[in-house]
Design a protein around this motif. Sequence first.
Motif, mmCIF file in Angstrom:
data_model
loop_
_atom_site.group_PDB
_atom_site.id
_atom_site.type_symbol
_atom_site.label_atom_id
_atom_site.label_comp_id
_atom_site.label_asym_id
_atom_site.label_seq_id
_atom_site.Cartn_x
_atom_site.Cartn_y
_atom_site.Cartn_z
ATOM 1 N N ASP A 78 0.836 -1.193 0.000
ATOM 2 C CA ASP A 78 0.000 0.000 0.000
ATOM 3 C C ASP A 78 0.878 1.253 0.000
ATOM 4 O O ASP A 78 0.594 2.228 -0.708
ATOM 5 N N GLN A 79 1.951 1.208 0.761
ATOM 6 C CA GLN A 79 2.871 2.342 0.787
ATOM 7 C C GLN A 79 3.560 2.515 -0.566
ATOM 8 O O GLN A 79 3.819 3.638 -1.002
ATOM 9 N N ARG A 80 3.854 1.403 -1.210
ATOM 10 C CA ARG A 80 4.477 1.458 -2.540
ATOM 11 C C ARG A 80 3.558 2.170 -3.530
ATOM 12 O O ARG A 80 3.987 3.053 -4.288
ATOM 13 N N SER A 81 2.304 1.803 -3.503
ATOM 14 C CA SER A 81 1.337 2.425 -4.413
ATOM 15 C C SER A 81 1.177 3.910 -4.126
ATOM 16 O O SER A 81 1.126 4.737 -5.047
ATOM 17 N N ASN A 82 1.137 4.247 -2.854
ATOM 18 C CA ASN A 82 0.953 5.645 -2.495
ATOM 19 C C ASN A 82 2.173 6.489 -2.847
ATOM 20 O O ASN A 82 2.047 7.651 -3.234
ATOM 21 N N SER A 83 3.382 5.922 -2.687
ATOM 22 C CA SER A 83 4.597 6.638 -3.076
ATOM 23 C C SER A 83 4.582 6.921 -4.564
ATOM 24 O O SER A 83 4.919 8.029 -5.022
ATOM 25 N N ALA A 84 4.190 5.905 -5.352
ATOM 26 C CA ALA A 84 4.127 6.079 -6.802
ATOM 27 C C ALA A 84 3.055 7.084 -7.191
ATOM 28 O O ALA A 84 3.236 7.893 -8.109
ATOM 29 N N ASP A 85 1.933 7.051 -6.476
ATOM 30 C CA ASP A 85 0.846 7.990 -6.771
ATOM 31 C C ASP A 85 1.274 9.432 -6.485
ATOM 32 O O ASP A 85 0.877 10.366 -7.196
ATOM 33 N N ALA A 86 2.074 9.606 -5.429
ATOM 34 C CA ALA A 86 2.551 10.948 -5.090
ATOM 35 C C ALA A 86 3.408 11.512 -6.219
ATOM 36 O O ALA A 86 3.281 12.691 -6.592
ATOM 37 N N ILE A 87 4.279 10.693 -6.773
ATOM 38 C CA ILE A 87 5.119 11.132 -7.883
ATOM 39 C C ILE A 87 4.281 11.353 -9.145
ATOM 40 O O ILE A 87 4.542 12.271 -9.931
ATOM 41 N N GLU B 157 8.539 3.991 -12.714
ATOM 42 C CA GLU B 157 9.930 4.041 -12.257
ATOM 43 C C GLU B 157 10.006 4.029 -10.732
ATOM 44 O O GLU B 157 10.842 3.352 -10.139
ATOM 45 N N VAL B 158 9.112 4.760 -10.114
ATOM 46 C CA VAL B 158 9.116 4.832 -8.645
ATOM 47 C C VAL B 158 8.765 3.478 -8.041
ATOM 48 O O VAL B 158 9.355 3.060 -7.032
ATOM 49 N N LYS B 159 7.828 2.770 -8.630
ATOM 50 C CA LYS B 159 7.478 1.447 -8.107
ATOM 51 C C LYS B 159 8.675 0.511 -8.143
ATOM 52 O O LYS B 159 8.907 -0.276 -7.212
#
Length: 752
Positions: free
Chosen positions: A701-710, A738-740
């Motif tokens: 979930d944190q991975r998805s949110n980090s990617a969504d932020a970018i 790329e962020v994922k």
Amino acid sequence: MAFTYMDLSEVDLGRLGTAVTDWKDTVDGLKALAESARTGMQAKSDRARWAGVNATVTREFVTKTGKEISDLHTEASSIHQVLSDAHTELVSVQKQVRTAVETDAPKLGVRVEDIGDGKVRCFFPHIRGDSDDRTQEQLDSKQELESRINGLLAHAAEIDASVARALSKSHGNDRNNAGHSSYESLNDAQAERAVELAGKGDKMTDTELQEFNRLMRFNGQEKDGEFATQFYKGLGGPEKTLEFYAEMSINGTDPDASKVRLDAMKDLQQTMGLALANATDPDTKHHLPGSWGDQFRRLGTQQIGWEQGQWNKPYGYQVLGGLLRYGNYDARFINPIAEHITQLHKKDPHFFLSNKPAGQADIYGFNPSGRLGSGNEPLNSVLEALGHSPDASEKFFTEPPTAYNQDGTVNKDGKPGFDSYLDLLTDKKFEWTVDTNDTNILADEDKTKTALGFGQQALGHALEAATTGLPYGSEAVPPPHSEEGAAIFHKLVERYGTDPGDLDDSPMRASLGNITADYMRDVQGAFMGDGSVVGTHGASAHLGNFDLTSNPDGLSPGVLKNFLGAVGKDPDAYGAIITSQEAVTTDLVNEAFHDADKYKELAPEIANRVDPGGEIAGIMAESRTQAVVDEKLASDAEFNEGVATADKWAGRVIGMGVGKIPVGGDVVGWVVEDIQESVVNHFTKDSSEEALKDRDGFLEDQRSNSADAIYDATYTAAKEAGYDHANAASQAEAAQREVKASYTQGRQRAGK
């Protein structure tokens, strides 16, 4: 009758200015008259051969008349100086109040109401149809404005009272005799009054103590140092200063003291400390002689008493430490004291704890603020002083140590036994002490652990100041990093990245997180492989090994990742690092779109720029999960709070102005707000027990949110650069992918 807002805002200070001019004319006239009396009447009288009654009565009359004219000139000069200074200060205060009320308040949508007793209140007026809901930022701004105006009113009232008192003493209330108290400035009168009140010691009433604090607060930090220097000289020297502060702090923190008294003592600690920093700065126009520092070191290991027959006496450094906790001190004054204290602690960590009182509340002692200990351990106090003194702190951690004798004199042939204070104080074998008067401290494991951490927290604060160039906790944009400050951060990364376990549950981690946030461009540059793309804010910390030819001192990626992983287990450090990396990444993405014509293909360039941020987010996610789920170091709610309170980092990072986002104006405003909102939305997690049970799901979930932020940052930057929706979305999706990928790399590394 109290001085009110209406008194200040409506008074015609032009009339006071006219009075100042009139008194200047009077002074000039009396000066000429006094000179005429001296060279004319008095001189002729002295040369005359008087006889009979004239030899006594007439000669005495002439002499007395000449003296009275001279005394009148002195009195008039004193009145003129006091009125002139008061006029200058009141004009400044009045202007600031009018600006606050007429300009700042309308911008905030706030009204100002005079409530009497020298105070105002600020409020949001109700508008028909408005819900009256206000954001925390709006409420904080309203409160800041109210406090600012009330502070200015209190300052004006203090000036008014000081002038009235000075004029009364200058005149002497004797119509037939001039020549009483004379002052060369309003500061003279104010310092005289502060010393007069201090002479009463703990016999000062609460009202008198509040007056003393006002005098210190409004005058002790003046740039020329006149008031502060006169005050401390008036106390009678370093020993008398320590005796006065010791007497007052013990009186104000006594278990039987009222809350009013304790609050006033906290104020006294702060205002006297700030004034001491001002008075001991050799670069101010008025300052204390350098011998004060020498005497403070001599008194540091001597016992200080302030009552006849006193048994339990504190050491000088324990008392002085309470004052040092406030103020930006010059290195020439504070560093010899800091070196001496540190060397005394190294020699005998418990030297200063042998005489501490027992069975009292923790606040009882020479640190009435209650922050980081009771004040028995001067090492904690002097490290806090360095935390407020960036230049001094940088020198303390980078310059070679000087050996000191027990009495504070320099040991010219001695060796301190270590190469640097940075190495000494970050050594895991360094013995920190328990600085508290709290009862049953050793029987309470939690209390002991907390108290043992005070010194390490203070060390962290000192390191923040040394590396960033700002006092710790400052909201300002930091100056460009110095070579020395960047070198300290490099050594910290190397020290704890090599042995990350030494930071397990360390109280220093919050400060290390703040330092890392401040050096985020250096961190991301090291991950990127070519730091020139990211740039630095001033000198480079040389964290990467991407070019060993130009960067032979670079660190391996593993060391930096280990450091981040260890520091990120602290909620506040996590929030600072996450917010800072989002700000830097956003800036880099905006810069790429700004310079799009430089690249054959923009998507690969953007992917390169967001990759480090994704990896850092992965490291932070793993650290957070380890801290919450695996090691039970903190709750996930605390991490959410760390995110919520780290919003200053977006403004600080963008404010450094390294990238292409304009600093100042509407552009930087919306960028900062977008970053703050994005971080809160994407990194505030569901902290329920149910959510935390699924560790892998939590991390994904944190991975998805980090990617969504970018994604959001890239899409916004593209739209601002003129891209249509489809092209902006395409660029954002590429950055998201790329962020994922880089997030996963960061997680894997942090999990090792």
